[in-house]
Design a protein around this motif. Structure first.
Motif, mmCIF file in Angstrom:
data_model
loop_
_atom_site.group_PDB
_atom_site.id
_atom_site.type_symbol
_atom_site.label_atom_id
_atom_site.label_comp_id
_atom_site.label_asym_id
_atom_site.label_seq_id
_atom_site.Cartn_x
_atom_site.Cartn_y
_atom_site.Cartn_z
ATOM 1 N N ILE A 137 67.834 -65.643 28.504
ATOM 2 C CA ILE A 137 67.798 -64.729 29.786
ATOM 3 C C ILE A 137 66.506 -63.965 29.528
ATOM 4 N N VAL A 138 65.747 -63.918 30.890
ATOM 5 C CA VAL A 138 64.254 -63.580 30.868
ATOM 6 C C VAL A 138 64.290 -62.305 31.568
ATOM 7 N N MET A 139 63.304 -61.355 31.024
ATOM 8 C CA MET A 139 63.230 -60.089 31.655
ATOM 9 C C MET A 139 61.652 -59.880 31.668
ATOM 10 N N ASP A 140 61.235 -59.549 32.716
ATOM 11 C CA ASP A 140 59.673 -59.206 32.802
ATOM 12 C C ASP A 140 59.683 -57.797 32.841
ATOM 13 N N VAL A 141 58.658 -56.932 31.776
ATOM 14 C CA VAL A 141 58.986 -55.438 31.546
ATOM 15 C C VAL A 141 57.643 -54.835 31.809
ATOM 16 N N THR A 142 57.474 -53.931 32.640
ATOM 17 C CA THR A 142 56.355 -53.052 32.740
ATOM 18 C C THR A 142 56.570 -51.629 32.543
ATOM 19 N N VAL A 143 55.934 -51.217 31.702
ATOM 20 C CA VAL A 143 56.131 -49.734 31.013
ATOM 21 C C VAL A 143 54.835 -48.937 31.106
ATOM 22 N N ARG A 144 55.046 -47.609 31.599
ATOM 23 C CA ARG A 144 53.738 -46.846 31.515
ATOM 24 C C ARG A 144 54.373 -45.604 30.853
ATOM 25 N N PHE A 145 53.479 -44.883 29.819
ATOM 26 C CA PHE A 145 54.109 -43.725 29.126
ATOM 27 C C PHE A 145 52.796 -42.551 29.407
ATOM 28 N N PHE A 146 53.370 -41.606 29.551
ATOM 29 C CA PHE A 146 52.467 -40.451 29.809
ATOM 30 C C PHE A 146 52.823 -39.375 28.719
ATOM 31 N N THR A 147 52.032 -38.731 27.897
ATOM 32 C CA THR A 147 52.241 -37.976 26.797
ATOM 33 C C THR A 147 52.021 -36.528 27.363
ATOM 34 N N ARG A 148 53.219 -35.725 26.833
ATOM 35 C CA ARG A 148 53.203 -34.285 26.724
ATOM 36 C C ARG A 148 52.644 -33.597 25.507
ATOM 37 N N GLN A 149 52.942 -34.323 24.591
ATOM 38 C CA GLN A 149 52.363 -33.904 23.260
ATOM 39 C C GLN A 149 51.833 -35.238 22.523
ATOM 40 N N ALA A 150 51.226 -34.856 21.428
ATOM 41 C CA ALA A 150 50.669 -35.884 20.657
ATOM 42 C C ALA A 150 51.577 -36.834 20.071
ATOM 43 N N VAL A 151 51.557 -38.118 20.180
ATOM 44 C CA VAL A 151 52.396 -38.919 19.422
ATOM 45 C C VAL A 151 51.820 -39.864 18.589
ATOM 46 N N ARG A 152 52.277 -39.465 17.225
ATOM 47 C CA ARG A 152 51.603 -40.166 16.027
ATOM 48 C C ARG A 152 51.717 -41.432 16.119
ATOM 49 N N TYR A 191 58.432 -53.553 16.067
ATOM 50 C CA TYR A 191 57.792 -53.042 17.208
ATOM 51 C C TYR A 191 56.384 -53.183 17.097
ATOM 52 N N TRP A 192 55.451 -53.134 18.260
ATOM 53 C CA TRP A 192 54.103 -53.281 18.193
ATOM 54 C C TRP A 192 53.524 -51.994 18.226
ATOM 55 N N THR A 193 52.474 -51.920 17.425
ATOM 56 C CA THR A 193 51.898 -50.389 17.323
ATOM 57 C C THR A 193 50.334 -50.529 16.978
ATOM 58 N N THR A 194 49.568 -49.553 17.519
ATOM 59 C CA THR A 194 48.179 -49.614 17.095
ATOM 60 C C THR A 194 48.034 -48.636 15.709
ATOM 61 N N ASP A 195 49.178 -47.835 15.545
ATOM 62 C CA ASP A 195 49.303 -46.688 14.551
ATOM 63 C C ASP A 195 48.081 -45.731 14.534
ATOM 64 N N GLU A 196 47.485 -45.543 15.869
ATOM 65 C CA GLU A 196 46.743 -44.566 16.179
ATOM 66 C C GLU A 196 47.387 -43.509 16.784
ATOM 67 N N GLU A 197 47.234 -42.238 16.719
ATOM 68 C CA GLU A 197 47.812 -41.160 17.495
ATOM 69 C C GLU A 197 47.348 -41.127 18.977
ATOM 70 N N VAL A 198 48.175 -41.019 19.890
ATOM 71 C CA VAL A 198 48.189 -40.921 21.257
ATOM 72 C C VAL A 198 48.028 -39.349 21.623
ATOM 73 N N PRO A 199 46.895 -39.006 22.012
ATOM 74 C CA PRO A 199 46.841 -37.155 22.300
ATOM 75 C C PRO A 199 47.517 -37.305 23.480
ATOM 76 N N ALA A 200 47.960 -35.716 23.539
ATOM 77 C CA ALA A 200 48.541 -35.311 24.667
ATOM 78 C C ALA A 200 47.700 -35.361 25.896
ATOM 79 N N GLY A 201 48.459 -35.682 27.021
ATOM 80 C CA GLY A 201 47.749 -35.856 28.499
ATOM 81 C C GLY A 201 47.058 -37.303 28.507
ATOM 82 N N GLU A 202 47.523 -38.219 27.944
ATOM 83 C CA GLU A 202 47.217 -39.298 28.056
ATOM 84 C C GLU A 202 48.233 -40.356 28.609
ATOM 85 N N GLU A 203 47.742 -41.699 28.870
ATOM 86 C CA GLU A 203 48.697 -42.654 29.709
ATOM 87 C C GLU A 203 48.401 -43.892 28.994
ATOM 88 N N ARG A 204 49.530 -44.640 28.679
ATOM 89 C CA ARG A 204 49.473 -45.888 28.120
ATOM 90 C C ARG A 204 50.291 -46.918 28.886
#
Length: 530
Positions: free
Chosen positions: A251-266, A389-402
């Protein structure tokens, strides 16, 4: 989840909070008496760009937790696992029932694990209509009745049914940002999430963003496009999942995600997977149940950016353990269930041999980062204790998009793609030493079976296949390999003796000269008591 919802649904689905919707609509009671259908709201314009815009703007505002009345809390707190089984949705009221090329959709009732309601919309020709909550769509056979549900009650989630058999479902969304598919063998197992926030940090509590609103758009060829909003104290998000029609392979699912940070995410975890592993042949000495093995998945598979295949057997450690696999532009990873032999489980109730594997295939360049595996000790099968999961293990500052894109494959076997090398099919442990001789006081023996690739073309007598074993902070002894008599698979055996100077990381494979004949088996050794 689905029709036969497991007890772990109430444990794994931890909610964070909700927010106001992109396409507002009344949530007042609107009963469609005698129509046999759920009541619908007015048409309003819809686009995924609008969902993205909402998520982006909401991230600039303070987080607002959803308001839940005491009356609703009191009712839902009484809906535990057993009470939930007494509440059934009337599938005659499913969305798109008896519509050619469209899977019917059945909403979930709320329960004590999903007190924050979600809003559901249907989409057609760029117009969205809200599916308004209607408690009369459920059959209440227990103590809870439709009349007990207060005005602020709503949907708990939803599931997609097979159009030729509405008693069965193949995809379900319920709680936080969790969702899962029954896979091609029609048996629920592991779950996926839209995002993981601050997982496995010793000084910060993990956060569970939740889906607050869903828009469902049929493709009219058996699939469904699902759009969703995410909200939590640290981030907002927009998610698009294009689900293809189920087939016999995956069962195949194509996923698109966009995240917007309110606070820094470690730590931002992308394409997180959640599963259960209690015991298998690798830690059978610690099992307390009569069944030979109990697990949703038995290993983490990784296909690195350089093309190497890795296999990390899952374990139930004595202490919480995090393993990281650094990579550049990965080709994929997944939690797999390779052992498909019923005799190795002997469970004809929950059928662990039928549990799906889930492979994540990145789209685009994910650049440098790591696949991270979290293993938590468990003493029962009701607890989800595995996360990858996959991670860069780098903090994502507040106000950024991934932004990320990937394809999910819910599969009925344990291999993804054209695997040209042998793969591990079993890992066993036992006392070090040689049978018939005095065994050493310490040490552990590993026996790893490999099958596939070109292995069936070799014999032990040729002496061209050799073991390749390495370890940190340990000595390796008695390493050898052989083709199992009368079989097409090979066995690699070695003893390990830690020196006490640090963690023991193992790597093993079969080679012919400099050529790898198998994937690389990797593991973090721990002591066993025999």
């Amino acid at each position: 989840m689905g029709v036969k919802m497991g007890r772990r649904s109430f444990i794994g689905f931890v909610s964070a909070a909700a927010a106001a919707g992109l396409v507002p609509g009344t949530l007042s009671r609107a009963f469609a008496a005698g129509t046999g259908a759920l009541p619908m709201g007015e048409k309003k314009p819809f686009s995924f760009e609008g969902v993205l815009g909402w998520a982006r703007e909401q991230a600039k505002k303070p987080y607002q937790a959803p308001e839940i009345s005491d009356a609703l809390k009191n009712v839902l707190s009484r809906i535990d696992y057993d009470a939930y089984q007494q509440i059934k949705f009337d599938t005659e009221k499913s969305l798109w029932r008896n519509t050619d090329g469209v899977p019917p959709v059945a909403p979930f009732h709320q329960n004590r694990g999903t007190m924050e309601k979600v809003r559901i919309y249907t989409v057609s020709d760029g117009q969205a209509r809200e599916v308004q909550y209607d408690p009369s769509a459920f059959d209440y056979k227990g103590d809870i009745k439709a009349a007990d549900m207060p005005e602020d009650a709503g949907w708990g989630g939803f599931r997609l049914l097979y159009d030729n058999d509405p008693s069965r479902d193949w995809l379900a969304f319920l709680g936080a940002s969790y969702f899962r598919s029954a896979g091609p063998q029609d048996q629920y197992g592991l779950s996926a999430r839209a995002v993981a926030v601050n997982t496995a940090l010793h000084d910060k509590t993990e956060e569970f963003p939740r889906f607050t609103e869903f828009w469902l758009e049929p493709t009219h060829d058996g699939g469904m496009h699902i759009y969703a909003l995410l909200d939590s104290p640290s981030l907002t998000g927009a998610v698009q999942i294009a689900c293809q029609k189920p087939n016999d392979r995956d069962i195949v699912m194509d996923v698109t995600v966009r995240f917007f940070t309110r606070q820094a995410v470690r730590r931002l975890g992308v394409a997180p997977l959640t599963s259960m592993f209690w015991f298998s042949e690798i830690n059978r000495d610690e099992a307390v149940d009569w069944r030979p093995e109990i697990h949703d998945n038995d290993g983490l598979a990784i296909w690195t950016g350089s093309g190497e295949r890795l296999w990390r057997p899952l374990d139930n450690p004595k202490h919480t353990r995090t393993s990281s696999f650094v990579d550049q532009s990965p080709k994929g990873f997944g939690l797999m269930q390779r052992d498909r032999n019923f005799a190795n489980y002997e469970d004809d109730g929950v059928f662990y041999d039928r549990r799906p594997s889930l492979w994540i295939e990145p789209k685009g360049d994910w650049q440098k980062g790591m696949v991270q595996l979290l293993e938590i000790p468990t003493d029962d099968e009701i607890h989800d204790n595995i996360v990858a999961y996959w991670t860069t293990d780098e903090e994502v500052p507040a106000g950024e998009e991934r932004a990320f894109q990937y394809r999910m494959h819910w599969m009925g076997d344990g291999l993804f793609g054209d695997v040209k090398v042998g793969h591990a099919i079993a890992t066993r442990t036992g006392r070090a030493g040689v049978p018939g001789q005095k065994r050493p006081d310490k040490g552990l023996k590993y026996a790893i079976d490999f099958a596939g690739g070109d292995l069936a073309n070799y014999t032990t007598e040729q002496k061209t296949v050799v073991p390749d074993v390495s370890a940190s902070n340990a000595a390796i002894q008695n390493a050898y390999c052989l083709r199992v008599v009368g079989q097409d698979y090979w066995r690699l055996v070695f003893d390990i003796f830690p020196d006490g100077n640090g963690p023991v990381n193992l790597r093993a494979a079969l080679k012919e000269g400099d050529r790898l004949l198998t994937e690389s088996w990797v593991f973090e050794h721990r002591e066993h008591q025999f």
